[in-house]
Design a protein around this motif. Sequence first.
Motif, PDB file in Angstrom:
ATOM      1  N   ASN A  29      -2.141  49.166  42.874  1.00 57.78           N
ATOM      2  CA  ASN A  29      -2.153  50.610  42.640  1.00 57.78           C
ATOM      3  C   ASN A  29      -0.754  51.187  42.532  1.00 57.78           C
ATOM      4  O   ASN A  29      -0.323  52.003  43.346  1.00 57.78           O
ATOM      5  CB  ASN A  29      -2.914  51.335  43.760  1.00 57.78           C
ATOM      6  CG  ASN A  29      -4.358  50.895  43.828  1.00 57.78           C
ATOM      7  OD1 ASN A  29      -4.966  50.587  42.809  1.00 57.78           O
ATOM      8  ND2 ASN A  29      -4.905  50.853  45.029  1.00 57.78           N
ATOM      9  N   CYS A  31       2.697  53.211  41.190  1.00 59.36           N
ATOM     10  CA  CYS A  31       3.026  54.495  40.600  1.00 59.36           C
ATOM     11  C   CYS A  31       3.370  54.242  39.141  1.00 59.36           C
ATOM     12  O   CYS A  31       4.242  53.447  38.835  1.00 59.36           O
ATOM     13  CB  CYS A  31       4.217  55.140  41.315  1.00 59.36           C
ATOM     14  SG  CYS A  31       3.881  55.542  43.027  1.00 59.36           S
ATOM     15  N   HIS A  34       6.362  59.148  36.648  1.00 55.96           N
ATOM     16  CA  HIS A  34       7.384  59.747  37.499  1.00 55.96           C
ATOM     17  C   HIS A  34       7.984  60.942  36.797  1.00 55.96           C
ATOM     18  O   HIS A  34       8.311  60.888  35.622  1.00 55.96           O
ATOM     19  CB  HIS A  34       8.475  58.729  37.830  1.00 55.96           C
ATOM     20  CG  HIS A  34       7.937  57.589  38.623  1.00 55.96           C
ATOM     21  ND1 HIS A  34       7.826  57.613  39.990  1.00 55.96           N
ATOM     22  CD2 HIS A  34       7.433  56.397  38.230  1.00 55.96           C
ATOM     23  CE1 HIS A  34       7.297  56.482  40.415  1.00 55.96           C
ATOM     24  NE2 HIS A  34       7.056  55.734  39.376  1.00 55.96           N
ATOM     25  N   SER A  59      11.586  59.828  41.878  1.00 57.68           N
ATOM     26  CA  SER A  59      10.190  59.975  41.490  1.00 57.68           C
ATOM     27  C   SER A  59       9.681  61.399  41.677  1.00 57.68           C
ATOM     28  O   SER A  59       8.578  61.716  41.253  1.00 57.68           O
ATOM     29  CB  SER A  59       9.321  59.021  42.311  1.00 57.68           C
ATOM     30  OG  SER A  59       9.502  59.258  43.684  1.00 57.68           O
ATOM     31  N   ALA A  61       8.484  62.917  44.106  1.00 60.92           N
ATOM     32  CA  ALA A  61       7.229  63.020  44.835  1.00 60.92           C
ATOM     33  C   ALA A  61       7.418  63.844  46.102  1.00 60.92           C
ATOM     34  O   ALA A  61       8.508  63.929  46.655  1.00 60.92           O
ATOM     35  CB  ALA A  61       6.741  61.621  45.201  1.00 60.92           C
ATOM     36  N   PHE A  63       7.067  64.016  49.961  1.00 60.71           N
ATOM     37  CA  PHE A  63       7.222  62.849  50.815  1.00 60.71           C
ATOM     38  C   PHE A  63       7.653  63.238  52.220  1.00 60.71           C
ATOM     39  O   PHE A  63       8.073  64.357  52.496  1.00 60.71           O
ATOM     40  CB  PHE A  63       8.280  61.906  50.223  1.00 60.71           C
ATOM     41  CG  PHE A  63       9.674  62.504  50.236  1.00 60.71           C
ATOM     42  CD1 PHE A  63      10.510  62.325  51.316  1.00 60.71           C
ATOM     43  CD2 PHE A  63      10.129  63.262  49.163  1.00 60.71           C
ATOM     44  CE1 PHE A  63      11.793  62.883  51.347  1.00 60.71           C
ATOM     45  CE2 PHE A  63      11.397  63.830  49.174  1.00 60.71           C
ATOM     46  CZ  PHE A  63      12.233  63.642  50.268  1.00 60.71           C
ATOM     47  N   ALA A 291       9.609  52.324  43.318  1.00 61.44           N
ATOM     48  CA  ALA A 291       8.357  52.930  43.759  1.00 61.44           C
ATOM     49  C   ALA A 291       7.251  51.892  43.716  1.00 61.44           C
ATOM     50  O   ALA A 291       6.999  51.268  42.678  1.00 61.44           O
ATOM     51  CB  ALA A 291       7.991  54.105  42.855  1.00 61.44           C
ATOM     52  N   GLU A 293       3.242  51.599  45.114  1.00 53.75           N
ATOM     53  CA  GLU A 293       2.153  52.352  45.716  1.00 53.75           C
ATOM     54  C   GLU A 293       2.680  53.706  46.178  1.00 53.75           C
ATOM     55  O   GLU A 293       3.267  54.436  45.394  1.00 53.75           O
ATOM     56  CB  GLU A 293       1.520  51.543  46.852  1.00 53.75           C
ATOM     57  CG  GLU A 293       0.863  50.256  46.413  1.00 53.75           C
ATOM     58  CD  GLU A 293       0.143  49.550  47.542  1.00 53.75           C
ATOM     59  OE1 GLU A 293       0.271  49.987  48.718  1.00 53.75           O
ATOM     60  OE2 GLU A 293      -0.553  48.555  47.272  1.00 53.75           O
ATOM     61  N   LYS A 294       2.525  54.020  47.459  1.00 53.54           N
ATOM     62  CA  LYS A 294       3.001  55.295  47.976  1.00 53.54           C
ATOM     63  C   LYS A 294       4.371  55.198  48.645  1.00 53.54           C
ATOM     64  O   LYS A 294       4.854  56.171  49.211  1.00 53.54           O
ATOM     65  CB  LYS A 294       1.981  55.877  48.970  1.00 53.54           C
ATOM     66  CG  LYS A 294       0.750  56.476  48.313  1.00 53.54           C
ATOM     67  CD  LYS A 294      -0.132  57.138  49.348  1.00 53.54           C
ATOM     68  CE  LYS A 294      -1.265  57.921  48.688  1.00 53.54           C
ATOM     69  NZ  LYS A 294      -0.782  59.096  47.960  1.00 53.54           N
ATOM     70  N   PHE A 326       7.524  57.892  52.281  1.00 56.88           N
ATOM     71  CA  PHE A 326       6.086  57.746  52.048  1.00 56.88           C
ATOM     72  C   PHE A 326       5.627  58.974  51.288  1.00 56.88           C
ATOM     73  O   PHE A 326       5.768  60.111  51.767  1.00 56.88           O
ATOM     74  CB  PHE A 326       5.328  57.615  53.367  1.00 56.88           C
ATOM     75  CG  PHE A 326       3.837  57.433  53.198  1.00 56.88           C
ATOM     76  CD1 PHE A 326       3.313  56.200  52.858  1.00 56.88           C
ATOM     77  CD2 PHE A 326       2.989  58.512  53.364  1.00 56.88           C
ATOM     78  CE1 PHE A 326       1.945  56.033  52.694  1.00 56.88           C
ATOM     79  CE2 PHE A 326       1.612  58.368  53.202  1.00 56.88           C
ATOM     80  CZ  PHE A 326       1.089  57.121  52.869  1.00 56.88           C
ATOM     81  N   ALA A 327       5.113  58.770  50.073  1.00 56.92           N
ATOM     82  CA  ALA A 327       4.679  59.883  49.232  1.00 56.92           C
ATOM     83  C   ALA A 327       3.411  60.515  49.783  1.00 56.92           C
ATOM     84  O   ALA A 327       2.479  59.813  50.190  1.00 56.92           O
ATOM     85  CB  ALA A 327       4.448  59.400  47.801  1.00 56.92           C
ATOM     86  N   LEU A 328       3.392  61.856  49.799  1.00 60.59           N
ATOM     87  CA  LEU A 328       2.243  62.585  50.332  1.00 60.59           C
ATOM     88  C   LEU A 328       1.216  62.876  49.244  1.00 60.59           C
ATOM     89  O   LEU A 328       1.569  62.967  48.069  1.00 60.59           O
ATOM     90  CB  LEU A 328       2.725  63.893  50.967  1.00 60.59           C
ATOM     91  CG  LEU A 328       3.747  63.747  52.085  1.00 60.59           C
ATOM     92  CD1 LEU A 328       4.198  65.117  52.588  1.00 60.59           C
ATOM     93  CD2 LEU A 328       3.159  62.938  53.250  1.00 60.59           C
TER      94      LEU A 328
END
Length: 328
Positions: A29, A31, A34, A59, A61, A63, A291, A293-294, A326-328
Amino acid sequence: MSALQNIKYIIIGIVMLGFAKAEAHNPVNPCTKHEPFQVLCDLCGCSTSSGSFGFGTLSNANFIGLRYIYQNFESKNGIFENSPTSKETFNTVQLWAQIPVNESFYVTASLPYQDLTRDFNGIKENLNGLGDANVVGWYKHVFYKKKAENEIDFDNKKVPSGHSLQFGLGIKLPTGQFEQRLTDNINPGFQVGTGSLDGVFSLGYNYGNDSFGVNTLLSYYLKGENKNDYQFGDQFSYAVNFFTAIPKEKMNIMPFVGVSGDIYDPITQYGETLSDTDGNILNFSLGSELAIEKFIFGASYTLPVSQRLFGDNVESKQRVSVYVNFAL
């Protein structure tokens, strides 16, 4: 070994582990999309610490994460070439985050822990403790592609052009300790904190597509006076970064290069301007982000191109930063 050193090695280990996992193509899974690299200002709490560290990821994101920053300086105590010098090392471990409010607004925040070491004539001095926290609210305005006059859009859906503007307004809090006795040092930035409440005003421009991006950020830091009637000079910071995306199986690699700099006004105390306390610095940076996953792993190296700090008595050597988010 100090607790800060343990944390530093843990972060570096996590980053290296992330790169090793990428080479093995184990994650799932990935990313695959971006947005443009978003650089937001970070205040470290020391006048010689660059305001152009960057507070965000390639990215772009939302985080929460940890970042480690290493800086070192050399200060000359005298006007002669052979005057004695002190070597200063700044280690910072920073809890940082970017939290969304809605589609157009978000908040960034950071809380640093500082470990500073000064070596002068064989005598070492160490300071450590909580640094100055900061919170900045951001409004992001996205530009959309214009539709052709003869185009019929049944979905009535806006298509982003890749261009955007960011407006930031925030504060730096005096959570770090300021010690008056340390102001007699050649480098008065050798402090865990400034002891003052400061204002942050920022304007950023980003452009990005699937494979290339560029961003700029201009920030002005309005420094307040602390309880010792000591006031670090206002600071103007700028940064321009260029990056590209290299999509791989189940991951995305984004190398970047950029320039950044800071311009410092003189320090004042009791209403008087202190001599040789202004300055400027121009830096070149390169690095990369990965990047999976998360998880977002990043590293950068910064080297001064030109500088004049504190009457040329303080010289910035280099800066290294690694982080894991860690991406939220």
